[in-house]
Write a protein that holds these residues in place. Structure first.
Motif, PDB file in Angstrom:
ATOM      1  N   VAL A 132       0.838  -1.206   0.000  1.00  0.00           N
ATOM      2  CA  VAL A 132       0.000   0.000   0.000  1.00  0.00           C
ATOM      3  C   VAL A 132       0.873   1.256   0.000  1.00  0.00           C
ATOM      4  O   VAL A 132       0.604   2.215  -0.735  1.00  0.00           O
ATOM      5  N   THR A 133       1.928   1.245   0.817  1.00  0.00           N
ATOM      6  CA  THR A 133       2.853   2.377   0.851  1.00  0.00           C
ATOM      7  C   THR A 133       3.443   2.635  -0.532  1.00  0.00           C
ATOM      8  O   THR A 133       3.531   3.787  -0.989  1.00  0.00           O
ATOM      9  N   GLY A 134       3.848   1.564  -1.208  1.00  0.00           N
ATOM     10  CA  GLY A 134       4.387   1.711  -2.556  1.00  0.00           C
ATOM     11  C   GLY A 134       3.380   2.352  -3.501  1.00  0.00           C
ATOM     12  O   GLY A 134       3.739   3.209  -4.320  1.00  0.00           O
ATOM     13  N   GLY A 135       2.111   1.964  -3.373  1.00  0.00           N
ATOM     14  CA  GLY A 135       1.075   2.536  -4.218  1.00  0.00           C
ATOM     15  C   GLY A 135       0.866   4.023  -3.949  1.00  0.00           C
ATOM     16  O   GLY A 135       0.710   4.820  -4.879  1.00  0.00           O
ATOM     17  N   ILE A 136       0.879   4.397  -2.670  1.00  0.00           N
ATOM     18  CA  ILE A 136       0.712   5.805  -2.299  1.00  0.00           C
ATOM     19  C   ILE A 136       1.843   6.650  -2.882  1.00  0.00           C
ATOM     20  O   ILE A 136       1.622   7.724  -3.450  1.00  0.00           O
ATOM     21  N   LEU A 137       3.068   6.149  -2.752  1.00  0.00           N
ATOM     22  CA  LEU A 137       4.228   6.888  -3.253  1.00  0.00           C
ATOM     23  C   LEU A 137       4.194   7.015  -4.774  1.00  0.00           C
ATOM     24  O   LEU A 137       4.518   8.076  -5.330  1.00  0.00           O
ATOM     25  N   TYR A 138       3.797   5.951  -5.444  1.00  0.00           N
ATOM     26  CA  TYR A 138       3.765   5.977  -6.903  1.00  0.00           C
ATOM     27  C   TYR A 138       2.735   6.982  -7.414  1.00  0.00           C
ATOM     28  O   TYR A 138       3.015   7.775  -8.320  1.00  0.00           O
ATOM     29  N   ILE A 139       1.551   6.946  -6.820  1.00  0.00           N
ATOM     30  CA  ILE A 139       0.483   7.868  -7.238  1.00  0.00           C
ATOM     31  C   ILE A 139       0.910   9.317  -7.012  1.00  0.00           C
ATOM     32  O   ILE A 139       0.701  10.187  -7.867  1.00  0.00           O
ATOM     33  N   SER A 175       4.314   3.849   5.732  1.00  0.00           N
ATOM     34  CA  SER A 175       5.359   4.828   6.023  1.00  0.00           C
ATOM     35  C   SER A 175       4.758   6.145   6.499  1.00  0.00           C
ATOM     36  O   SER A 175       3.900   6.720   5.829  1.00  0.00           O
ATOM     37  N   ARG A 176       5.210   6.613   7.664  1.00  0.00           N
ATOM     38  CA  ARG A 176       4.713   7.883   8.191  1.00  0.00           C
ATOM     39  C   ARG A 176       5.116   9.033   7.264  1.00  0.00           C
ATOM     40  O   ARG A 176       4.286   9.847   6.871  1.00  0.00           O
ATOM     41  N   SER A 177       6.409   9.082   6.933  1.00  0.00           N
ATOM     42  CA  SER A 177       6.871  10.182   6.085  1.00  0.00           C
ATOM     43  C   SER A 177       6.274  10.075   4.688  1.00  0.00           C
ATOM     44  O   SER A 177       5.829  11.083   4.115  1.00  0.00           O
ATOM     45  N   GLY A 178       6.245   8.879   4.124  1.00  0.00           N
ATOM     46  CA  GLY A 178       5.719   8.709   2.782  1.00  0.00           C
ATOM     47  C   GLY A 178       4.246   9.078   2.687  1.00  0.00           C
ATOM     48  O   GLY A 178       3.818   9.769   1.747  1.00  0.00           O
ATOM     49  N   THR A 179       3.453   8.637   3.667  1.00  0.00           N
ATOM     50  CA  THR A 179       2.025   8.927   3.657  1.00  0.00           C
ATOM     51  C   THR A 179       1.755  10.409   3.866  1.00  0.00           C
ATOM     52  O   THR A 179       0.970  11.029   3.129  1.00  0.00           O
ATOM     53  N   SER A 180       2.406  11.007   4.853  1.00  0.00           N
ATOM     54  CA  SER A 180       2.144  12.418   5.162  1.00  0.00           C
ATOM     55  C   SER A 180       2.644  13.333   4.035  1.00  0.00           C
ATOM     56  O   SER A 180       1.969  14.311   3.678  1.00  0.00           O
ATOM     57  N   ILE A 181       3.801  13.027   3.460  1.00  0.00           N
ATOM     58  CA  ILE A 181       4.314  13.842   2.352  1.00  0.00           C
ATOM     59  C   ILE A 181       3.399  13.733   1.136  1.00  0.00           C
ATOM     60  O   ILE A 181       3.088  14.732   0.483  1.00  0.00           O
TER      61      ILE A 181
END
Length: 278
Positions: A132-139, A175-181
């Motif tokens: 899921v984190t990977g998907g958030i970062l990619y989008i 990821s806290r940083s990945g999600t919040s950023i």
């Protein structure tokens, strides 16, 4: 705990606390699969690792912290002169207010603390969360256009929504940083400011978590013979954390953030497969 295990876990914590790949997920994977904790007092080691990374943030953003503290002191003394653009308060004071607003959603997660912590032992869940984190970062990197909001123009609603994203990232593997950023960028924050705000926002969150965990560690007991290894790990986590913050900031500036999505997908898929056999 051996010094070698402490060093390895500290390096992992220092790197993953700031890079958008989930430090909690990585530590849980190492501890669940390779049994690197191995002592009753490992919770105290976790406290020291988080304290080390807290030192990293405070060191890298020491000027921002100094300016915010000075701004609040001046504001409390009655120095409330409006900036040239007509804002009601100075940007440094606004930043403090925004960070406080972003921290509030974490209190809503406190009643679920024990249930969230139980997920640290579910390796399969962590693997899924990394996907899921990977998907958030990619989008975020592929589809979100760089915004223009900064400390002067972000709103209270922006701060609250980013704080909600931070609260959801309490789940290991997110990821806290990945999600919040990513959420900050989705709501129009300029990408470099989004990184800076996310890390500054993490200070009260990490500090509060460290204090709560310290009480739990004291109750569960500390293996004093392992304290030298713990302290070595704390120092290494702080040093590696400083490096990781600079790496993340540089990659964001160069538009290379998407590389972390591929890493999270690869690790998440691997962990899901491994979880079937352990």
């Amino acid at each position: 705990m051996t010094i070698l295990a402490a060093i390895l876990l500290a390096i992992v914590q220092g790197i993953t606390e700031f890079l958008p790949v989930s430090s909690s997920g990585h530590l849980a994977i190492l501890q669940n699969i390779f049994k690197l904790s191995g002592t009753e007092g490992h919770l105290f080691f976790d406290v020291l690792l988080h304290f080390g990374t807290l030192v990293s943030i405070c060191y890298v953003y020491r000027k921002d912290l100094r300016d915010m503290i000075q701004g609040c002191v001046n504001f409390a003394r009655g120095d409330r002169e409006n900036p040239a653009d007509g804002q009601r308060m100075m940007p440094n004071v606004r930043m403090v207010v925004m960070i406080i607003i972003s921290t509030l959603p974490l209190f809503l997660a406190l009643p679920f603390k024990s249930k969230i912590e139980s997920l640290y032992y579910k390796t399969g869940f962590i693997g899924f969360a990394l996907l899921v984190t990977g998907g958030i970062l990619y989008i975020a990197e592929r589809f979100i256009v760089n915004g223009r909001k900064n400390a002067r123009t972000m709103t209270l609603l922006d701060a609250l929504i980013i704080g909600v994203a931070q609260a959801f990232a309490l789940f290991p593997g997110l990821s806290r940083s990945g999600t919040s950023i990513s959420v900050a960028r989705a709501f129009g924050l300029e990408k470099n400011f989004a990184v800076r705000y996310s890390l500054l926002m993490s200070i009260p969150a990490v500090l509060g978590s460290t204090i709560l965990s310290l009480f739990s560690a004291m109750k569960s007991g500390i293996v004093w013979a392992s304290v030298p290894a713990y302290l070595i790990g704390m120092v290494i986590a702080a040093a590696v954390g400083i490096l990781a913050i600079n790496v993340m900031s540089n990659l964001m500036k160069r538009g290379k953030f998407k590389v972390f999505s591929y890493y999270c997908w690869a690790l998440g898929a691997t962990v899901l497969i491994v979880s079937i056999f352990i």
